[in-house]
Design an enzyme around this catalytic site. Structure first.
Site, PDB file in Angstrom:
ATOM      1  N   TYR A  30      78.186  30.955  15.304  1.00  0.00           N
ATOM      2  CA  TYR A  30      78.323  30.093  16.477  1.00  0.00           C
ATOM      3  C   TYR A  30      79.775  30.132  16.949  1.00  0.00           C
ATOM      4  O   TYR A  30      80.693  29.755  16.210  1.00  0.00           O
ATOM      5  CB  TYR A  30      77.910  28.653  16.171  1.00  0.00           C
ATOM      6  CG  TYR A  30      78.204  27.748  17.356  1.00  0.00           C
ATOM      7  CD1 TYR A  30      77.596  27.996  18.590  1.00  0.00           C
ATOM      8  CD2 TYR A  30      79.111  26.691  17.264  1.00  0.00           C
ATOM      9  CE1 TYR A  30      77.881  27.213  19.697  1.00  0.00           C
ATOM     10  CE2 TYR A  30      79.399  25.900  18.370  1.00  0.00           C
ATOM     11  CZ  TYR A  30      78.784  26.173  19.580  1.00  0.00           C
ATOM     12  OH  TYR A  30      79.067  25.408  20.676  1.00  0.00           O
ATOM     13  N   GLY A  58      41.090  30.392  61.849  1.00  0.00           N
ATOM     14  CA  GLY A  58      40.717  30.449  63.250  1.00  0.00           C
ATOM     15  C   GLY A  58      40.382  31.890  63.615  1.00  0.00           C
ATOM     16  O   GLY A  58      41.074  32.810  63.198  1.00  0.00           O
ATOM     17  N   ARG A  96      46.100  20.406  47.809  1.00  0.00           N
ATOM     18  CA  ARG A  96      45.487  21.269  46.791  1.00  0.00           C
ATOM     19  C   ARG A  96      46.498  21.830  45.792  1.00  0.00           C
ATOM     20  O   ARG A  96      46.119  22.391  44.777  1.00  0.00           O
ATOM     21  CB  ARG A  96      44.723  22.415  47.485  1.00  0.00           C
ATOM     22  CG  ARG A  96      43.412  21.956  48.079  1.00  0.00           C
ATOM     23  CD  ARG A  96      42.836  22.987  49.016  1.00  0.00           C
ATOM     24  NE  ARG A  96      43.558  23.019  50.289  1.00  0.00           N
ATOM     25  CZ  ARG A  96      43.392  23.951  51.219  1.00  0.00           C
ATOM     26  NH1 ARG A  96      42.553  24.957  51.010  1.00  0.00           N
ATOM     27  NH2 ARG A  96      44.057  23.898  52.357  1.00  0.00           N
TER      28      ARG A  96
HETATM   29  C1  UD1 Z   1      45.779  26.806  61.416  1.00  0.00           C
HETATM   30  C2  UD1 Z   1      45.211  27.370  62.699  1.00  0.00           C
HETATM   31  C3  UD1 Z   1      44.216  28.486  62.339  1.00  0.00           C
HETATM   32  C4  UD1 Z   1      44.892  29.545  61.504  1.00  0.00           C
HETATM   33  C5  UD1 Z   1      45.542  28.914  60.280  1.00  0.00           C
HETATM   34  C6  UD1 Z   1      46.362  29.939  59.543  1.00  0.00           C
HETATM   35  C7  UD1 Z   1      45.152  25.552  64.251  1.00  0.00           C
HETATM   36  C8  UD1 Z   1      44.320  24.578  64.953  1.00  0.00           C
HETATM   37  N1  UD1 Z   1      44.558  26.345  63.413  1.00  0.00           N
HETATM   38  O1  UD1 Z   1      44.720  26.269  60.654  1.00  0.00           O
HETATM   39  O2  UD1 Z   1      43.703  29.061  63.517  1.00  0.00           O
HETATM   40  O3  UD1 Z   1      43.964  30.551  61.117  1.00  0.00           O
HETATM   41  O4  UD1 Z   1      46.418  27.841  60.664  1.00  0.00           O
HETATM   42  O5  UD1 Z   1      46.791  29.419  58.330  1.00  0.00           O
HETATM   43  O6  UD1 Z   1      46.331  25.622  64.472  1.00  0.00           O
HETATM   44  N2  UD1 Z   1      50.764  21.398  59.866  1.00  0.00           N
HETATM   45  C9  UD1 Z   1      51.596  20.383  60.243  1.00  0.00           C
HETATM   46  N3  UD1 Z   1      51.064  19.266  60.804  1.00  0.00           N
HETATM   47  C10 UD1 Z   1      49.746  19.127  61.005  1.00  0.00           C
HETATM   48  C11 UD1 Z   1      48.898  20.176  60.617  1.00  0.00           C
HETATM   49  C12 UD1 Z   1      49.433  21.305  60.056  1.00  0.00           C
HETATM   50  O7  UD1 Z   1      52.808  20.463  60.078  1.00  0.00           O
HETATM   51  O8  UD1 Z   1      49.344  18.075  61.526  1.00  0.00           O
HETATM   52  C13 UD1 Z   1      51.355  22.593  59.271  1.00  0.00           C
HETATM   53  C14 UD1 Z   1      50.987  22.788  57.822  1.00  0.00           C
HETATM   54  O9  UD1 Z   1      51.934  22.195  56.951  1.00  0.00           O
HETATM   55  C15 UD1 Z   1      50.983  24.287  57.687  1.00  0.00           C
HETATM   56  C16 UD1 Z   1      50.595  24.772  59.085  1.00  0.00           C
HETATM   57  O10 UD1 Z   1      50.865  23.710  59.939  1.00  0.00           O
HETATM   58  O11 UD1 Z   1      52.258  24.794  57.385  1.00  0.00           O
HETATM   59  C17 UD1 Z   1      49.148  25.190  59.171  1.00  0.00           C
HETATM   60  O12 UD1 Z   1      48.337  24.085  58.851  1.00  0.00           O
HETATM   61  P1  UD1 Z   1      46.964  24.231  58.069  1.00  0.00           P
HETATM   62  O13 UD1 Z   1      46.324  22.900  57.978  1.00  0.00           O
HETATM   63  O14 UD1 Z   1      47.180  25.006  56.840  1.00  0.00           O
HETATM   64  O15 UD1 Z   1      46.156  25.194  59.045  1.00  0.00           O
HETATM   65  P2  UD1 Z   1      44.885  24.871  59.871  1.00  0.00           P
HETATM   66  O16 UD1 Z   1      45.144  23.781  60.832  1.00  0.00           O
HETATM   67  O17 UD1 Z   1      43.760  24.729  58.953  1.00  0.00           O
END
Ligand code: UD1
Ligand code: CA
Length: 463
Positions: free
Chosen positions: A365, A139, A15
């Site tokens: 200058y 979450g 995004r």
């Molecule tokens: C996650 C939490 C959610 C919380 C939210 C806060 C889980 C299952 N959920 O949501 O409860 O409220 O963060 O922002 O953990 N990332 C990776 N690899 C992946 C997925 C994510 O490195 O495969 C990293 C992202 O770059 C980011 C962070 O983890 O820095 C959070 O990932 P994001 O997808 O934003 O959060 P959610 O999984 O939606």
């Protein structure tokens, strides 16, 4: 006890719609990932492990010298999966803080509180939570009747009742290292997104009879994640408020703190006034009692005490006490001004030193030069430093006078008290105390102007 941070930063950041990996986008001049690393360092973290995926090469390059360890997650199969990718780097003992690379507003103080709470409770894992007005997308923290943590349910897995919960998971946790390392194998992806959720570790801990808890952050802004440019601007505004507030508490006046853009590491002395539209970047240091007027941009420069600057740009330069600059002056890299120097409107200085009390008040200058003390550089003077192939340096000694509209063809040396008459082009050295006049001799032609004037009038009348 050894403390390690594991920072998740493999997500795509779709995004952001950017060529740059999300965590390298800057907030008040600092990449978001650095903001998180610095907060962790402030909380006593000794080692950082960063999980990278999208944009891995760039992130690794940018942080090559930061003493950070990297784990690569090629496919983003969830936050739990991201931790699995770092398993071999995780310590056997101590604490592991799991953090996100896109939450630049997190503070050392809050991480310290998370650690302190975790230790006080004797927890195996502690979640940092927040109460928010709009919990959508996060979450939800599910607690039992006694307030104990039960589990975290993702938006996509939540029923209507769970969606009503306004306490959310920040995505930041404190773990006992041994538990984290040994439990990763137990994670499953049996959920709506078919992802491995780190949050499942809560249920795993509780099932083993280990203690899991949650502690809420005071200021929910701190856990704000940046997913798009709107949130990036929001984070920047919040960070700006923090930075400017700190300066105000230390005795700096702001005409409008919302309109002054100051990087993290900038230092400003007491009783200095900052106008609107001022941008102070990098390692800039501003002294006491300065007036930094509207629309100045100052980068990586050191400004003394009692300096006044109006609507000017200053890059990688130094400015002595009580010097005045602008409006509309341009100090390019390696301009070094002494004390009580005056650099007026539309004066450009580059790779040049200017001694105490010297003045260039308008339209000049000064490039590749060493100018002494009490030198007067008139309006329209040009240090002609470039012959189209090479650049040359000039020297102007103390108390010299460079008349208006003179050209100094470098390399040239003007000795002490040398005096250059207005309109002169200098290509040879000027001996001490001498005058150089290099103007073509004028001719006076009487009545010429009057005749021209009459011709013009006749032509007009004929129309
Ligand atoms: C996650 C939490 C959610 C919380 C939210 C806060 C889980 C299952 N959920 O949501 O409860 O409220 O963060 O922002 O953990 N990332 C990776 N690899 C992946 C997925 C994510 O490195 O495969 C990293 C992202 O770059 C980011 C962070 O983890 O820095 C959070 O990932 P994001 O997808 O934003 O959060 P959610 O999984 O939606
Ligand atoms: Ca996700």
């Amino acid at each position: 006890m050894k403390k390690t941070a594991l920072i998740l930063a493999a997500g795509q950041g779709t995004r952001m719609k950017s060529k740059t990996p999300k965590v390298l986008h800057k907030v008040c001049g600092k990449p978001m990932l650095s903001c998180v690393i610095d907060a962790a360092a402030g909380a006593g973290i000794e080692e950082n492990i960063v999980v990278i995926g999208h944009g891995a090469v760039e992130v690794r390059e940018r942080f090559a010298e930061a003493g950070v360890k990297f784990a690569v997650q090629e496919h983003q199969l969830g936050t739990g999966h991201a931790v699995m990718m770092a398993k071999d780097l995780l310590p056997e003992e101590g604490l592991v803080l799991v953090l996100c690379g896109d939450t630049p507003l997190i503070t050392a103080g809050t991480l310290e509180k998370l650690i302190a709470y975790h230790e006080r409770q004797g927890n195996t894992l502690t979640v940092l939570t927040a109460r928010v007005e709009d919990p959508f997308g996060y979450g939800r923290i599910v607690r039992d009747d006694a307030g104990g943590l039960l589990k975290i349910v993702e938006e996509k897995d939540a029923d209507e009742e769970t969606k009503e919960i306004d306490e959310i998971n920040s995505g930041m946790y404190c773990f006992e290292a041994g538990f984290l390392k040994n439990s990763l194998g137990k994670l499953t992806n049996d959920n709506a997104q078919q992802e491995y959720y780190i949050t499942q570790l809560i249920e795993i801990a509780l099932a083993e009879g280990a203690k899991a808890g949650a502690v809420a952050v005071k200021d929910a802004d701190e856990i704000m994640g940046v997913n798009n440019r709107v949130q990036l601007a929001d984070a920047e505004a919040l960070m700006r408020r923090r930075i400017n507030r700190r300066h105000m508490m230390e005795g700096v006046t702001f005409i409008d703190p919302a309109a002054a853009y100051i990087d993290f590491d900038v230092q400003i002395g007491r009783d200095t006034r900052i106008g609107p539209g001022v941008i102070l970047r990098g390692k800039t240091v501003i002294g006491e009692d300065c007036e930094i007027g509207q629309n100045c941009r100052i980068e990586d420069s050191v400004i003394g005490n009692g300096v006044s600057i109006q609507s000017s740009t200053i890059l990688e330069s130094t400015v002595g006490d009580e010097t005045t600059i602008g409006p509309c002056a341009y100090l390019r890299p390696h301009a070094h001004l002494g004390r009580k120097v005056k650099i007026g409107d539309f004066v450009e200085v580059k790779n040049a030193s200017i001694g105490d009390g010297s003045k260039a008040s308008h339209l000049a200058y000064i490039g590749d030069a060493d100018v002494g003390r009490e030198v007067n550089i008139g309006c329209g003077v040009v240090f002609v430093n470039y012959d189209g192939i090479n650049k040359f340096r000039s020297v102007v000694e103390d108390d010299a006078f460079i008349g208006s509209n003179s050209n100094l063809i470098a390399p040239v040396h003007v000795e002490k008290q040398g005096y250059i008459a207005a309109g002169t082009t200098i290509s040879r050295d000027v001996p001490e105390g001498s005058l150089v006049v290099g103007r073509p001799k004028e001719r006076v032609i009487p009545t010429w102007g009057a005749r021209k004037y009459n011709q013009k009038k006749e032509k007009k009348n004929a129309k």
